[in-house]
Scaffold this active site. Structure first.
Site, PDB file in Angstrom:
ATOM      1  N   HIS A  25       0.832  -1.209   0.000  1.00  0.00           N
ATOM      2  CA  HIS A  25       0.000   0.000   0.000  1.00  0.00           C
ATOM      3  C   HIS A  25       0.867   1.260   0.000  1.00  0.00           C
ATOM      4  O   HIS A  25       0.680   2.158  -0.837  1.00  0.00           O
ATOM      5  CB  HIS A  25      -0.912  -0.015   1.224  1.00  0.00           C
ATOM      6  CG  HIS A  25      -1.834   1.160   1.311  1.00  0.00           C
ATOM      7  ND1 HIS A  25      -3.120   1.137   0.799  1.00  0.00           N
ATOM      8  CD2 HIS A  25      -1.669   2.408   1.833  1.00  0.00           C
ATOM      9  CE1 HIS A  25      -3.695   2.305   1.004  1.00  0.00           C
ATOM     10  NE2 HIS A  25      -2.838   3.098   1.635  1.00  0.00           N
ATOM     11  N   GLU A  26       1.798   1.332   0.921  1.00  0.00           N
ATOM     12  CA  GLU A  26       2.618   2.536   1.034  1.00  0.00           C
ATOM     13  C   GLU A  26       3.574   2.686  -0.147  1.00  0.00           C
ATOM     14  O   GLU A  26       3.910   3.799  -0.547  1.00  0.00           O
ATOM     15  CB  GLU A  26       3.398   2.524   2.352  1.00  0.00           C
ATOM     16  CG  GLU A  26       2.524   2.473   3.602  1.00  0.00           C
ATOM     17  CD  GLU A  26       1.524   3.615   3.670  1.00  0.00           C
ATOM     18  OE1 GLU A  26       1.790   4.693   3.090  1.00  0.00           O
ATOM     19  OE2 GLU A  26       0.457   3.432   4.296  1.00  0.00           O
ATOM     20  N   HIS A  29       1.837   4.679  -2.803  1.00  0.00           N
ATOM     21  CA  HIS A  29       1.941   6.120  -2.541  1.00  0.00           C
ATOM     22  C   HIS A  29       3.339   6.638  -2.886  1.00  0.00           C
ATOM     23  O   HIS A  29       3.487   7.682  -3.535  1.00  0.00           O
ATOM     24  CB  HIS A  29       1.654   6.414  -1.064  1.00  0.00           C
ATOM     25  CG  HIS A  29       0.235   6.202  -0.645  1.00  0.00           C
ATOM     26  ND1 HIS A  29      -0.835   6.691  -1.356  1.00  0.00           N
ATOM     27  CD2 HIS A  29      -0.292   5.561   0.441  1.00  0.00           C
ATOM     28  CE1 HIS A  29      -1.957   6.368  -0.739  1.00  0.00           C
ATOM     29  NE2 HIS A  29      -1.660   5.670   0.342  1.00  0.00           N
TER      30      HIS A  29
END
Length: 369
Positions: A25-26, A29
């Site tokens: 997920h990160e 980003h």
């Protein structure tokens, strides 16, 4: 329960799953931020004090923190890990550095960075499910009715022995296991069933009865049942191996099923129809992780992919502090031509923080009770 076996059998698999999901997920980003020329101060797995880490040549601190239930990417100029901009920093930073601040990028670039996290979870889930489908195929059972229980929803609807299921509640049926999976997630709700009988296609409506099953940890789950079984004497268990193109469609079908059932459950929560005892928190997830780990590495990888998809879905909810909340702010900004006032955003963050904390407490108490 001995602490060491519990730690090895449940906590370790759970932390492994969470770490992979948070990293994916990160990283979504982070990558999109870097592609847009945004300066990144930190990439953290977990919260709290740093256990170990290193700083790369771009000045980003890669860290593993003490509390592993989450993570964040902190951009230069943000006050905290929730990407709340620091107006004092933005006012004093040098011009060369100012153009690299997340807050100074266009609203579309910021939206891309926000969406990238959940999208990374979706892509990860797709790649894992697709690879497993191609590599191992799928065990399937012929979706033909062998027996109809008297007075069951299936009997009331007119299902008969020999009927072949084609679709259930809008989902294509490839095997008997598909019927069980779809019906179990629709207790007490009317669904449409398409069958083939003697070469004729028929559509029936029925309401699965609500049954209760208990997990090995004592958690009661409400599931739906039709009251049909397959022909246990038939030797119809086969491994179906789709081609690369067909596997793409089958993987999307699987992902859509999870999304549909997740959103359906949340809709039931809002109207008061859902069984809230089925909402699990960290303890429940650790229990499930430990159970699945006993089935082998492939089962654990499959669970990781499915949880990754759910994390991606939840993060898109329009709740401040979550990615969906940031996205909502940016959509308002794109429509108005200017951002919402800092005061309005701060109020939203406080509400979002309260909601997230309330949910965490509720799920934890639910697990323990």
């Amino acid at each position: 329960m001995d602490s060491l076996p519990f730690f090895l059998n449940y906590i370790i698999p759970f932390l492994g799953i969470i770490t992979v999901i948070v990293f994916v997920h990160e990283m979504g980003h982070y990558l999109v931020a870097r592609w847009n020329g945004i300066a990144v101060d930190a990439f953290s797995i977990g919260f709290g004090p740093e256990l170990f880490g290193w700083t790369d040549r771009h000045g980003t601190r890669w860290r593993v923190a003490a509390f592993p239930l989450g993570g964040y990417v902190k951009f230069t100029g943000d006050m905290n890990a929730a990407s709340v901009p620091d107006p004092d920093f933005a006012a004093t930073v040098a011009p060369d550095e100012a153009r690299r601040l997340f807050a100074n990028k266009s609203v579309w670039q910021r939206m891309a960075v926000v969406v990238a996290g959940p999208m990374a979870n979706f892509i990860f889930t797709f790649l894992v499910l697709y690879a497993m489908l191609l590599g191992y195929g799928r065990l399937t059972l012929d979706p033909v009715v062998g027996q109809v229980l008297p007075d069951s929803p299936a009997a009331v609807a007119g299902l008969q022995e020999g009927d072949r299921f084609l679709t259930v509640d809008g989902f294509r049926i490839r095997g008997f296991e598909d019927i069980q999976r779809v019906v179990s997630t629709a207790p007490g709700r009317e669904i449409a069933v398409t069958i083939e009988r003697a070469g004729e296609i028929r559509v029936l409506s029925l309401v699965p009865e609500t049954a209760t099953t208990t997990t090995r940890f004592g958690r009661e789950l409400k599931i739906g049942r039709l009251g049909v079984s397959r022909d246990v004497g038939a030797n119809d268990i086969v491994t179906y191996r789709p081609g690369p193109i067909e596997a793409v469609g089958m993987t999307f079908e699987e992902i859509w099923f999870i999304i549909d059932r997740t959103l359906g459950f949340l809709a039931d929560v809002f109207v008061g129809r859902a069984d809230l005892d089925q909402v699990a928190g960290p303890v429940g997830m650790a229990q499930v992780s430990g159970e699945v780990a006993t089935l082998g590495l492939l089962a654990l990888v499959n669970l990781t992919a499915l949880l990754s998809l759910n994390i991606g879905i939840v993060n898109l909810f329009p709740v401040p502090m979550l990615d969906g909340g940031h996205l909502l702010y940016y959509l308002f900004e794109a429509a108005r031509g200017r951002p919402l006032s800092q005061k309005v955003q701060d109020v939203g963050y406080r509400i979002g923080f309260a909601l997230v904390c309330t949910l965490m407490i509720f799920t934890l108490v639910n697990d323990l009770v």
